[in-house]
Design an enzyme around this catalytic site. Structure first.
Site, PDB file in Angstrom:
ATOM      1  CG  ASN B  85      -1.919  -1.117   1.174  1.00 33.43           C
ATOM      2  OD1 ASN B  85      -2.688  -1.240   0.221  1.00 33.43           O
ATOM      3  ND2 ASN B  85      -1.886  -1.985   2.174  1.00 33.43           N
ATOM      4  CB  SER B 110       5.708   9.469   8.808  1.00 38.24           C
ATOM      5  OG  SER B 110       5.622   9.171  10.180  1.00 38.24           O
ATOM      6  CE1 TYR B 146       2.528   5.104   7.818  1.00 39.11           C
ATOM      7  CE2 TYR B 146       3.931   6.215   9.417  1.00 39.11           C
ATOM      8  CZ  TYR B 146       2.926   6.261   8.475  1.00 39.11           C
ATOM      9  OH  TYR B 146       2.334   7.450   8.170  1.00 39.11           O
ATOM     10  CE  LYS B 150       3.591   7.201   4.974  1.00 45.02           C
ATOM     11  NZ  LYS B 150       2.723   7.831   3.951  1.00 45.02           N
TER      12      LYS B 150
END
Lengths: 256, 256
Positions: B85, B110, B146, B150
């Site tokens: 994703n 992020s 995550y 990023k």
């Protein structure tokens, strides 16, 4: 029995052969081939894919250091292939390494991770008088999806170091050729890595003490835009070759 | 009709709502939702997945600027989800942007891309006297998968800028909360981003001229370890809020 055990993935590729040619007797090798090797290797080996978690768990068992060369090696490789084989594959083997208690991970990064630094500077930066240097602290500027995948692997290495203590050395490998450097190709001469310097640099990365490093993998060429300072200082890299020594000589292109 | 057309992906998330709350009338919006929105949106919209190449081609048609927030937003998201994703999804929409002639791409990066810089420095770096700053030139040190995803998106943006001329602004978003900053949470106060500063910062990123940038997205907090210099200098960011203004006040935690 006190010999360092080293898992080499991508053993059939050009870098893998340079390493084994130079260091066959130095370590207790275990090889990973993507396809069954055409002739029986001199070392224990496995055959399969780095995205195979079970196989990677088996491959990492009892290993001290991994040299991870496996992946799609084509600079022009399509995104889907590098996403799966290079990015995902590197995550799978790094996770397996941590789970198996492997201490060190030597990661084959690439000049392609920083290819676009050349764009506004060429051809000057390929010449001996030019003082521009990349030193491994700069952000990636990949020239292709392959380079994007190599940069992502470096970041995965940083994560596995910070989070799990894996000691990681990323080597941004230049242009490896057997024999002499590329002819009539300034860029190739600037990023040339000889076979013996390649083997020696990987020996340094197996033996030296470090936490997380990004170094450049080239010979001590007069033409260069990659700094060797960090490789020399942290790894003890002592390159013997220089593409300038071949300039003006008559020579033939080898088939490697 | 001369209004700037902006595609906002991840329109239902917290950042998306802060942007639309502040800038609903400023641009000609097109929204992308992952699932059908519970109530009819005030702007044209599409529903679907960022990895859907055909849908992304449709979404990008006639668009000047993309604000790309879509992806798995969970810091604890598993690797397979962020690989698909966040990493693959960002590649798909950046490619669609280039193919459609989109000019600018604002990418929601992020604080998690650099989470491990805090490890040996906390809690000191969360305090106003501490002068340590990250400024966007440092290599990523993700604190989770995550964050790895990023960082990979930032690198993809660098590639699409260098290779295809897409203007890319990566915003490493801090801790967005509606109303007041987090209470009794020094880290959250140091990386606090107010709703109005969030909307204003994204307006700057839509309007300003740049090539490729990585900036930090926080309010002008006394406590900070992210530099705002680049956002102020290049984007004209002029934050109005500061988590210190809320210290010592009585307040309740909102549910956002």
């Amino acid at each position: 029995m006190d010999e360092e055990s080293v898992l080499l993935t991508g053993a059939k590729g050009r870098v893998g052969r340079a390493i084994l040619d130079g260091l066959a007797d130095e370590y207790d090798w275990r090889l990973l081939f993507h396809n069954p090797p055409p002739e029986e290797p001199d070392h224990p080996y496995l055959v399969g894919d780095v995205v195979d978690e079970e196989l990677m768990a088996e491959a990492c068992e009892g290993i001290d250091t991994i040299i991870h060369l496996a992946g799609d090696p084509r600079p022009e490789a399509p995104w889907d292939s590098v996403l799966e084989n290079n990015i995902h594959g590197t995550k799978v083997i790094m996770q397996a390494a941590v789970d198996a208690g492997v201490e060190k991970f030597v990661y084959a990064s690439s000049n392609h991770a920083v290819g676009h630094y050349e764009t506004e500077r060429k051809p000057d930066l390929y010449r001996a008088h030019d003082e521009f240097r990349l030193d491994g602290t700069e952000l990636p500027r990949p020239g292709n999806f392959y380079g994007v995948s190599k940069a992502a692997g470096e970041t995965l290495g940083r994560f596995y170091h910070d989070e799990h203590g894996l000691k990681v050395c990323c080597i941004r490998i230049g242009n490896l050729t057997k024999g002499h450097p590329p002819i009539d190709y300034e860029r190739g001469q600037a990023m040339w890595l000889s076979h013996r310097d390649c083997a020696h640099l990987h020996q340094c990365a197996i033996d030296a003490a470090y936490d997380y490093e990004i170094v450049y993998g080239i010979s001590d060429n007069d033409r260069k835009y990659y700094s060797l300072e960090r490789a020399k200082e942290v790894l003890g890299y002592d390159p013997q070759d220089n593409s300038a020594h071949f300039e003006g000589e008559e020579r033939v292109v080898d088939g490697d």
